[in-house]
Design a protein around this motif. Structure first.
Motif, PDB file in Angstrom:
ATOM      1  N   GLU A 146      10.143   0.533   1.893  1.00  0.00           N
ATOM      2  CA  GLU A 146       9.122  -0.379   2.409  1.00  0.00           C
ATOM      3  C   GLU A 146       8.099   0.390   3.241  1.00  0.00           C
ATOM      4  O   GLU A 146       6.908   0.092   3.201  1.00  0.00           O
ATOM      5  CB  GLU A 146       9.787  -1.460   3.250  1.00  0.00           C
ATOM      6  N   GLN A 147       8.564   1.395   3.964  1.00  0.00           N
ATOM      7  CA  GLN A 147       7.663   2.202   4.803  1.00  0.00           C
ATOM      8  C   GLN A 147       6.614   2.919   3.953  1.00  0.00           C
ATOM      9  O   GLN A 147       5.454   2.993   4.324  1.00  0.00           O
ATOM     10  CB  GLN A 147       8.480   3.212   5.631  1.00  0.00           C
ATOM     11  N   GLU A 148       7.020   3.467   2.814  1.00  0.00           N
ATOM     12  CA  GLU A 148       6.067   4.151   1.920  1.00  0.00           C
ATOM     13  C   GLU A 148       5.044   3.154   1.390  1.00  0.00           C
ATOM     14  O   GLU A 148       3.860   3.481   1.276  1.00  0.00           O
ATOM     15  CB  GLU A 148       6.814   4.836   0.784  1.00  0.00           C
ATOM     16  N   TRP A 149       5.471   1.945   1.041  1.00  0.00           N
ATOM     17  CA  TRP A 149       4.543   0.910   0.561  1.00  0.00           C
ATOM     18  C   TRP A 149       3.546   0.538   1.668  1.00  0.00           C
ATOM     19  O   TRP A 149       2.347   0.368   1.402  1.00  0.00           O
ATOM     20  CB  TRP A 149       5.312  -0.335   0.108  1.00  0.00           C
ATOM     21  N   LEU A 150       4.031   0.408   2.883  1.00  0.00           N
ATOM     22  CA  LEU A 150       3.148   0.068   4.004  1.00  0.00           C
ATOM     23  C   LEU A 150       2.134   1.168   4.263  1.00  0.00           C
ATOM     24  O   LEU A 150       0.973   0.891   4.588  1.00  0.00           O
ATOM     25  CB  LEU A 150       3.979  -0.220   5.260  1.00  0.00           C
ATOM     26  N   GLN A 151       2.557   2.423   4.108  1.00  0.00           N
ATOM     27  CA  GLN A 151       1.626   3.552   4.294  1.00  0.00           C
ATOM     28  C   GLN A 151       0.536   3.528   3.228  1.00  0.00           C
ATOM     29  O   GLN A 151      -0.630   3.755   3.528  1.00  0.00           O
ATOM     30  CB  GLN A 151       2.390   4.886   4.252  1.00  0.00           C
ATOM     31  N   ILE A 152       0.918   3.230   1.990  1.00  0.00           N
ATOM     32  CA  ILE A 152      -0.072   3.131   0.907  1.00  0.00           C
ATOM     33  C   ILE A 152      -1.049   2.003   1.197  1.00  0.00           C
ATOM     34  O   ILE A 152      -2.267   2.149   1.024  1.00  0.00           O
ATOM     35  CB  ILE A 152       0.644   2.923  -0.441  1.00  0.00           C
ATOM     36  N   ALA A 153      -0.529   0.860   1.645  1.00  0.00           N
ATOM     37  CA  ALA A 153      -1.385  -0.281   1.962  1.00  0.00           C
ATOM     38  C   ALA A 153      -2.349   0.067   3.088  1.00  0.00           C
ATOM     39  O   ALA A 153      -3.534  -0.327   3.071  1.00  0.00           O
ATOM     40  CB  ALA A 153      -0.541  -1.487   2.342  1.00  0.00           C
TER      41      ALA A 153
END
Length: 95
Positions: free
Chosen positions: A86-93
């Motif tokens: 989830e952290q990687e997705w949030l960074q991309i967002a």
């Protein structure tokens, strides 16, 4: 694409796209990558690429999908990472 990048990509894909010459025809090896990159960069039809690559439409219909698959396979590990948390997705967002 600059020459250095092209040569780097060619080094990665050559083992998978290289073909052997036969008594019937000369192999299309490095030109496979050039034709595929031209197709991806311009979006031109296979018929149009026949004239700029000097390859038949039938060859291009085979070469381009095969070479795209090879490019994906050799680059996915280092350049096409899929987010795993989830952290990687949030960074991309956020980016």
């Amino acid at each position: 694409m600059d020459t250095e990048t092209y040569n780097h990509l060619l080094k990665y894909v050559t083992p998978y796209i290289e073909r052997q010459n036969t008594c019937m025809r000369k192999a299309i090896s490095a030109q496979r990558l050039s034709a595929t990159l031209r197709f991806l960069a311009t979006g031109r039809s296979y018929k149009d690429l026949e004239f700029t690559t000097i390859m038949s439409k039938q060859s291009l219909c085979e070469i381009i999908p095969e070479t795209c698959d090879v490019i994906y396979r050799v680059l996915k590990k280092d350049f096409l990472k899929f987010p795993k948390s989830e952290q990687e997705w949030l960074q991309i967002a956020a980016d």
